[in-house]
Write a protein that holds these residues in place. Structure first.
Motif: not given
Length: 407
Positions: A16-17, A20, A142, A146, A263
């Protein structure tokens, strides 16, 4: 070959990071394009093309390779996407002209298009059992988070550093390189299916059983995605031409508010029934664009910011709700193709109206152009709410109808 030994507990938030980060990079050019316009003296129409070139590349990748990971696996497609994104970041660092920037934006869009369906599917598949319902909201969060954080951080870099372009895109180059390593250590989550070459023929892979729900969500996605596209693609020009504000931080903050609210709301509304979240979210998007319109007409920046938060909250709720209405009914080998269909609609709404609006600003002026843009959002949001209310009533009636006794 990378070893395949990372636990799902670590892979789930890590993917997920990384996902993002793609959208951080997509939001980053918003304040920088406005700065480049002042330095390189290109038109607002060219600014719109530079922003939306990303969406064009993304759509091409989604339509041509959106379901590829259903056939060759998630990891190969995610790694290819990261390699292309890494090349795009290097292109931004070295860009000497707007033509180079547009080329890098197209490559960035292709990379993000490859990543979108593969990462969305992989995040869902890596999610521990207790987080399966949460995974759809995390993927949506994400994307929105982001975009917003990328615009804000880049705006601060424009305001407080002498070479924001090099600072931001050098950092993103390093992040994408680390993302390549991380994804290489994740496990494959889907078996290979035949038909990889056939899957490259452009099409939207929505199973027949989901087409009614998918079609009902189209106006929701159009209204929702047009809203942040205004802030990320056109708001810097509105701020400069109409509000007489050209600072990087104010442009970044204005572009940040809506996606960040989206988000947060994608997680908040994850606890609400999906249909209810979609209805409330689309209604908030409608209210938000009306408040922004008032703010622009009255040159009242606070109202623009309040509307950005309201509409962004609605965008996050409605997009997450629509994803949750569909995802539980997708077979594993259909997942990437369905996400491809969802994001194809989303990014047509994200890119095409901004291109049209960018061409209209020199002709109509910034405020009349935004008035027409806002009217288009309203024209999709109102029927979207009506359609979802009708389907909610149908859902309720079906739940109350007793099942026929077995023969």
């Amino acid at each position: 070959m990378f070893p395949k030994k990372m636990s799902a507990r670590l892979a789930f938030p890590g993917l997920a990071a990384v996902f993002a980060a793609f959208f951080f990079a997509a939001g980053a050019p918003t304040p920088l394009l406005s700065l480049r316009q002042q330095e390189w003296h290109f038109s607002t129409g060219t600014l719109g093309i530079a922003f939306s070139a990303y969406a064009i590349g993304l759509l091409a990748a989604l339509l041509g390779a959106g379901s590829l990971s259903d056939h060759v696996g998630r990891r190969p497609v995610m790694l290819a996407a990261l390699a292309a994104e890494l090349a795009a970041m290097i292109g931004f660092v070295l860009a000497p002209s707007i033509t180079w920037v547009i080329g890098s934006r197209i490559l960035q869009g292709i990379a993000t298009g490859l990543a979108t369906s593969a990462f969305s599917a992989a995040i869902t598949e890596q999610a521990p059992a207790r987080f399966k319902k949460f995974a759809g909201g995390l993927a949506a969060g994400s994307v929105a988070g982001g975009l917003g954080v990328g615009a804000l951080v880049t705006g601060a870099a424009v305001q407080f550093t002498s070479d924001a372009n090099t600072v931001i895109f050098s950092a993103l180059t390093a992040i994408m390189a680390l993302g390549l390593v991380f994804v290489g250590f994740t496990s494959e989550t889907t078996p290979k299916w035949p038909g990889a070459l056939r899957s490259l023929i452009p099409r939207i892979g929505v199973p027949a059983a989901l087409r009614s729900e998918f079609a009902a969500g189209v106006p929701v996605h159009v209204a929702g995605w047009m809203f942040p596209a205004f802030f990320l693609g056109l708001s810097p020009a509105i701020l400069r031409l109409h509000f007489a504000l050209d600072g990087g931080l104010v442009a970044g903050f204005t572009a940040f508010l809506g996606p960040f609210a989206a988000a947060v709301s994608s997680f908040t509304f994850n606890r609400h029934p999906a249909r209810q979240a979609t209805i409330i979210g689309t209604s908030l998007t409608l209210i938000g664009v009306i408040v922004v319109l008032i703010g622009v007409n009255q040159t009242w920046l606070a109202a623009v910011w309040i509307g950005a938060v309201l509409g962004g909250t609605g965008f996050g709720a409605s997009f997450g709700g629509q994803v949750r209405l569909i995802v539980p009914h997708i077979q594993p080998h259909q997942r990437a193709g369905v996400f491809s269909g969802i994001y194809t609609v989303a990014y047509l709404a994200f890119g095409l109206p901004v291109i049209i609006a960018g061409q209209l600003v020199p002709i109509l002026g910034p405020v009349p152009t935004f008035q027409w843009y806002a009217a288009a959002i309203v024209a999709f949001a109102v029927p979207a709410v009506v359609i979802q209310l009708v389907r909610q009533r149908r859902d309720t009636a079906s739940a109350l109808t007793p099942a026929a006794p077995a023969a």
